[in-house]
Design an enzyme around this catalytic site. Sequence first.
Site, PDB file in Angstrom:
ATOM      1  N   ARG A  72       0.845  -1.192   0.000  1.00 23.62           N
ATOM      2  CA  ARG A  72       0.000   0.000   0.000  1.00 23.62           C
ATOM      3  C   ARG A  72       0.880   1.242   0.000  1.00 23.62           C
ATOM      4  NH1 ARG A  72      -1.783   0.692   4.438  1.00 23.62           N
ATOM      5  NH2 ARG A  72      -1.057  -1.175   5.489  1.00 23.62           N
ATOM      6  N   TYR A 200      -1.804  -3.441  -6.776  1.00 23.32           N
ATOM      7  CA  TYR A 200      -1.506  -4.182  -5.549  1.00 23.32           C
ATOM      8  C   TYR A 200      -2.699  -4.227  -4.585  1.00 23.32           C
ATOM      9  CZ  TYR A 200      -0.145  -5.264  -0.883  1.00 23.32           C
ATOM     10  OH  TYR A 200      -0.148  -5.820   0.359  1.00 23.32           O
ATOM     11  N   GLY A 202      -4.205  -3.946  -1.231  1.00 25.10           N
ATOM     12  CA  GLY A 202      -4.941  -2.901  -0.523  1.00 25.10           C
ATOM     13  C   GLY A 202      -5.184  -1.638  -1.340  1.00 25.10           C
ATOM     14  N   LYS A 209      -9.410  -2.503   2.310  1.00 27.81           N
ATOM     15  CA  LYS A 209      -9.138  -1.363   3.176  1.00 27.81           C
ATOM     16  C   LYS A 209      -9.963  -0.131   2.772  1.00 27.81           C
ATOM     17  CE  LYS A 209      -6.374  -3.445   5.921  1.00 27.81           C
ATOM     18  NZ  LYS A 209      -5.500  -4.471   5.488  1.00 27.81           N
ATOM     19  N   HIS A 229      -9.721  -2.627  12.098  1.00 22.36           N
ATOM     20  CA  HIS A 229      -8.652  -3.463  11.514  1.00 22.36           C
ATOM     21  C   HIS A 229      -8.358  -4.597  12.497  1.00 22.36           C
ATOM     22  CE1 HIS A 229      -4.312  -3.474   9.667  1.00 22.36           C
ATOM     23  NE2 HIS A 229      -5.089  -4.358   9.086  1.00 22.36           N
ATOM     24  N   SER A 251      -0.576  -3.662  10.307  1.00 19.86           N
ATOM     25  CA  SER A 251      -0.290  -4.570   9.203  1.00 19.86           C
ATOM     26  C   SER A 251       0.988  -5.364   9.466  1.00 19.86           C
ATOM     27  CB  SER A 251      -0.148  -3.782   7.912  1.00 19.86           C
ATOM     28  OG  SER A 251      -1.330  -3.052   7.696  1.00 19.86           O
ATOM     29  N   ALA A 252       0.947  -6.646   9.132  1.00 19.61           N
ATOM     30  CA  ALA A 252       2.097  -7.550   9.286  1.00 19.61           C
ATOM     31  C   ALA A 252       2.591  -7.651  10.726  1.00 19.61           C
ATOM     32  CB  ALA A 252       3.233  -7.147   8.343  1.00 19.61           C
ATOM     33  N   CYS A 253       1.659  -7.591  11.670  1.00 22.27           N
ATOM     34  CA  CYS A 253       2.022  -7.757  13.086  1.00 22.27           C
ATOM     35  C   CYS A 253       1.329  -8.947  13.729  1.00 22.27           C
ATOM     36  CB  CYS A 253       1.727  -6.486  13.863  1.00 22.27           C
ATOM     37  SG  CYS A 253       2.853  -5.141  13.426  1.00 22.27           S
ATOM     38  N   ASP A 280      -8.598  -9.908   9.399  1.00 23.56           N
ATOM     39  CA  ASP A 280      -8.126  -8.558   9.078  1.00 23.56           C
ATOM     40  C   ASP A 280      -9.123  -7.447   9.417  1.00 23.56           C
ATOM     41  OD1 ASP A 280      -5.836  -7.153   7.958  1.00 23.56           O
ATOM     42  OD2 ASP A 280      -7.127  -6.585   6.300  1.00 23.56           O
ATOM     43  N   ASN A 376       6.677  -8.470   1.432  1.00 20.23           N
ATOM     44  CA  ASN A 376       5.227  -8.301   1.529  1.00 20.23           C
ATOM     45  C   ASN A 376       4.516  -9.165   0.471  1.00 20.23           C
ATOM     46  OD1 ASN A 376       2.870  -7.118   2.713  1.00 20.23           O
ATOM     47  ND2 ASN A 376       2.721  -5.695   0.987  1.00 20.23           N
ATOM     48  N   ARG A 378       2.231 -12.146  -0.885  1.00 21.35           N
ATOM     49  CA  ARG A 378       0.973 -12.553  -0.246  1.00 21.35           C
ATOM     50  C   ARG A 378       0.310 -13.704  -0.984  1.00 21.35           C
ATOM     51  NH1 ARG A 378      -1.322  -8.869   4.009  1.00 21.35           N
ATOM     52  NH2 ARG A 378       0.370  -7.408   4.313  1.00 21.35           N
ATOM     53  N   GLU A 504       1.893 -20.439  20.880  1.00 21.07           N
ATOM     54  CA  GLU A 504       2.122 -20.200  22.309  1.00 21.07           C
ATOM     55  C   GLU A 504       1.336 -18.986  22.804  1.00 21.07           C
ATOM     56  OE1 GLU A 504       3.747 -22.493  23.812  1.00 21.07           O
ATOM     57  OE2 GLU A 504       4.853 -23.454  22.157  1.00 21.07           O
ATOM     58  N   ASN A 505       0.908 -18.135  21.868  1.00 22.45           N
ATOM     59  CA  ASN A 505       0.147 -16.954  22.275  1.00 22.45           C
ATOM     60  C   ASN A 505      -1.163 -17.330  22.970  1.00 22.45           C
ATOM     61  OD1 ASN A 505       2.107 -15.252  21.265  1.00 22.45           O
ATOM     62  ND2 ASN A 505       1.160 -15.106  19.242  1.00 22.45           N
TER      63      ASN A 505
HETATM   64  P1  GTP Z   1      -1.742  -7.828   7.493  1.00 17.83           P
HETATM   65  O1  GTP Z   1      -2.306  -8.851   6.598  1.00 17.83           O
HETATM   66  O2  GTP Z   1      -0.709  -6.989   6.825  1.00 17.83           O
HETATM   67  O3  GTP Z   1      -2.780  -6.970   8.150  1.00 17.83           O
HETATM   68  O4  GTP Z   1      -0.861  -8.594   8.617  1.00 17.83           O
HETATM   69  P2  GTP Z   1      -1.233  -9.480   9.895  1.00 17.83           P
HETATM   70  O5  GTP Z   1      -1.437  -8.585  11.068  1.00 17.83           O
HETATM   71  O6  GTP Z   1      -2.318 -10.423   9.571  1.00 17.83           O
HETATM   72  O7  GTP Z   1       0.138 -10.261  10.172  1.00 17.83           O
HETATM   73  P3  GTP Z   1       0.525 -11.813   9.963  1.00 17.83           P
HETATM   74  O8  GTP Z   1      -0.244 -12.711  10.877  1.00 17.83           O
HETATM   75  O9  GTP Z   1       0.464 -12.115   8.529  1.00 17.83           O
HETATM   76  O10 GTP Z   1       2.036 -11.812  10.444  1.00 17.83           O
HETATM   77  C1  GTP Z   1       3.005 -10.987   9.865  1.00 17.83           C
HETATM   78  C2  GTP Z   1       4.386 -11.440  10.225  1.00 17.83           C
HETATM   79  O11 GTP Z   1       4.547 -11.493  11.645  1.00 17.83           O
HETATM   80  C3  GTP Z   1       4.712 -12.836   9.692  1.00 17.83           C
HETATM   81  O12 GTP Z   1       5.998 -12.828   9.143  1.00 17.83           O
HETATM   82  C4  GTP Z   1       4.651 -13.708  10.913  1.00 17.83           C
HETATM   83  O13 GTP Z   1       5.541 -14.788  10.814  1.00 17.83           O
HETATM   84  C5  GTP Z   1       5.027 -12.759  12.044  1.00 17.83           C
HETATM   85  N1  GTP Z   1       4.361 -13.152  13.302  1.00 17.83           N
HETATM   86  C6  GTP Z   1       3.054 -13.419  13.464  1.00 17.83           C
HETATM   87  N2  GTP Z   1       2.762 -13.781  14.732  1.00 17.83           N
HETATM   88  C7  GTP Z   1       3.945 -13.738  15.402  1.00 17.83           C
HETATM   89  C8  GTP Z   1       4.312 -14.005  16.764  1.00 17.83           C
HETATM   90  O14 GTP Z   1       3.508 -14.363  17.626  1.00 17.83           O
HETATM   91  N3  GTP Z   1       5.626 -13.845  17.072  1.00 17.83           N
HETATM   92  C9  GTP Z   1       6.545 -13.453  16.143  1.00 17.83           C
HETATM   93  N4  GTP Z   1       7.803 -13.309  16.538  1.00 17.83           N
HETATM   94  N5  GTP Z   1       6.231 -13.196  14.855  1.00 17.83           N
HETATM   95  C10 GTP Z   1       4.953 -13.338  14.490  1.00 17.83           C
HETATM   96  C1  SPV Z   2      -2.542  -4.660   5.356  1.00 16.48           C
HETATM   97  O1  SPV Z   2      -1.590  -4.048   4.838  1.00 16.48           O
HETATM   98  O2  SPV Z   2      -2.991  -4.372   6.487  1.00 16.48           O
HETATM   99  C2  SPV Z   2      -3.145  -5.797   4.649  1.00 16.48           C
HETATM  100  C3  SPV Z   2      -2.789  -5.988   3.258  1.00 16.48           C
HETATM  101  O3  SPV Z   2      -3.958  -6.497   5.211  1.00 16.48           O
HETATM  102  S1  SPV Z   2      -3.595  -4.852   2.215  1.00 16.48           S
HETATM  103  O4  SPV Z   2      -4.742  -5.516   1.622  1.00 16.48           O
HETATM  104  O5  SPV Z   2      -2.649  -4.480   1.185  1.00 16.48           O
HETATM  105  O6  SPV Z   2      -4.023  -3.705   2.965  1.00 16.48           O
HETATM  106 MN    MN Z   3      -4.345  -5.794   7.352  1.00 14.11          MN
END
Ligand code: GTP
Ligand code: SPV
Ligand code: MN
Length: 596
Positions: A72, A200, A202, A209, A229, A251-253, A280, A376, A378, A504-505
């Site tokens: 994005r 791309y 988003g 989004k 979100h 995102s990606a957390c 999401d 990134n 997907r 483990e979470n």
């Molecule tokens: P978006 O689709 O962008 O909104 O991302 P998301 O929040 O759904 O994140 P996603 O679950 O795809 O995880 C993103 C990255 O974080 C990946 O590379 C995972 O491997 C990493 N990750 C996810 N959960 C954990 C965790 O509990 N611990 C660690 N260390 N990394 C994690």
């Molecule tokens: C994000 O970036 O939070 C995503 C991927 O879930 S996107 O659809 O590009 O927004």
């Molecule tokens: Mn997202």
Amino acid sequence: MTSHTHSKKLKDWVTKMAKLCEPDGIVWINGSEGERRQLEKECLESGELIQLNQEKLPGCFLHRTAKDDVARTEHLTYICTRKKHDAGPTNNWMSPRTAYAKAKEIFRGAMRGRTMYVIPFSMGPVGSPFSKIGVELTDSKYVVLNMLIMTRAGDAVLRQLEKEDHFTKCLHSKAELDINKRLILHFPEDNTIWSVGSGYGGNALLGKKCLSLRIASYLARRERWLAEHMLIMGIEEPNGHIEYIAAAFPSACGKTNLAMLIPPEGLKVKGYRIWTVGDDIAWMRVDSDGTLWAINPEAGFFGVAPGTNSKSNPMMVETIKKDTIYTNVVLKPDGTVWWEGADGPAPAEGIDWQGRPWKPGMTDAQGNPVLGAHPNSRFTAPIRNCPSASFRVEQHHGVPISAIIFGGRREHLAPLVYEAFNWQHGVFVAAAMASERTAAQFGKLGEVRRDPMAMLPFCGYNMADYFRHWLAMGKRMVKPPKIFHVNWFRTDESGKFLWPGFGENLRVLEWILDRCNNKVRAVGSPIGHIPFASDIDLTGLELVPGTLDKLLEVRKADWMEEIKGIKQFFKIFKKDLPEELWLEFESLNQRLKIYE
Ligand code: GTP
Ligand code: SPV
Ligand code: MN
């Protein structure tokens, strides 16, 4: 064309947009299997898709985006309200008049030589009072195929649209895929989205989004609900009772991973089972019973590939074995795919995300490793493929929410988990949250930025009003969900994660549910309630002694530093920031001052 719909509103709009974009033809998407196959075939011919090994990955394809169209682009994303103030200080703003004029220059004739597809789609089950209908016009077949996975799309939606005669107008063209001619524009006052110059996720799948967060958040404030979100998951307890939680991480957390976690070995005896409702986006409203209910408006996952493997996320590995579109991953010689952190070793050779021959260990001119898959990269896959998909996904009423969790990536600051004192304090915690930047958006990786409710890039109006709306929603509930903050990403001195994360979470979620059900006590701290270390069940988990204490530590010096950043952030809202948040800020400040 006239025969496709009796909605005059829709017909007129399609005609007008076609006049602007000048496509060679118009195709109305009906959502049938045959239509999808035809589109796939055309994509294989044009090279938009590459067919993967159909024995190992039936119904799966690979797509490569343009090199600078991989995430994005928030700096090209605008909220276009008549008054600048209504977009607020955290959004890019353009006046609707300027925005339409600028974009028109790029859209004009942009679809020449291409087909314009008309995609009627529903966010949420078709016909549910909580769903919203959109129509996306696009010249990208890749977008059509993705929308068919991510949303409910086709004739059934069109019939529903005709009943309601109300929809979000979404215009998309990849145009020249030129980052210098790219704009992602939202016109909440016109219920309209215009996106041009990107193919791309988003930026281009406008149901996600753009509609389900930016436009929906604007509508949600008017209609008194929440568009967030957030993932939604159910945790089935041994007695069969299911508790649902919603969690917002930037995102990606880790939303996708949490939403479908597998209970770790040590907790297996307890018999928990996880149900995935969404990964999401959550739309939540207060029902007549005075509690908060949530639906996932999407029908698919658009998940991050790197790091996805049978250990980190076995449910997703299962989900993406069929009917999946992969974007920007490595193509292996046997017609399957790979990415950094995938199952199995890297292939001896393959084709990287840019279509170049690639070998593990390759380095660039500066000696940096060349990644095979984009960070990134997907996959797009239907929820129904997920073994943990909840039976509630198709129920329009959704699920009742017991706890709301916020979180982010903080190397040092935030403890593994803490609980807000009450709803108002929870809104403060969420409004003040921050996270280190990831590859999901353009920009400097690792930089800490404020990301309230993980909505900074997705709120379609002034965030000061958004905070006020959150505060008001709490007052409308008989029993508002408890609010928590988690951080799976705290590191030790050498930069290694202290917490193993992923499955483990569940150990942390267990504590959260115990708190919701008044089963355990907690330790007071200036930032909120912290667990007693003995209340987190670590059965079967080998942690270096002292690790949990480190994970739960609240360090005064770090927080004294942090509140400076919070203050700075709050100040940008000037007098619009709700008084309650300044009160919470001051109380935190006072509590920290006397904390040892
Ligand atoms: P978006 O689709 O962008 O909104 O991302 P998301 O929040 O759904 O994140 P996603 O679950 O795809 O995880 C993103 C990255 O974080 C990946 O590379 C995972 O491997 C990493 N990750 C996810 N959960 C954990 C965790 O509990 N611990 C660690 N260390 N990394 C994690
Ligand atoms: C994000 O970036 O939070 C995503 C991927 O879930 S996107 O659809 O590009 O927004
Ligand atoms: Mn997202």
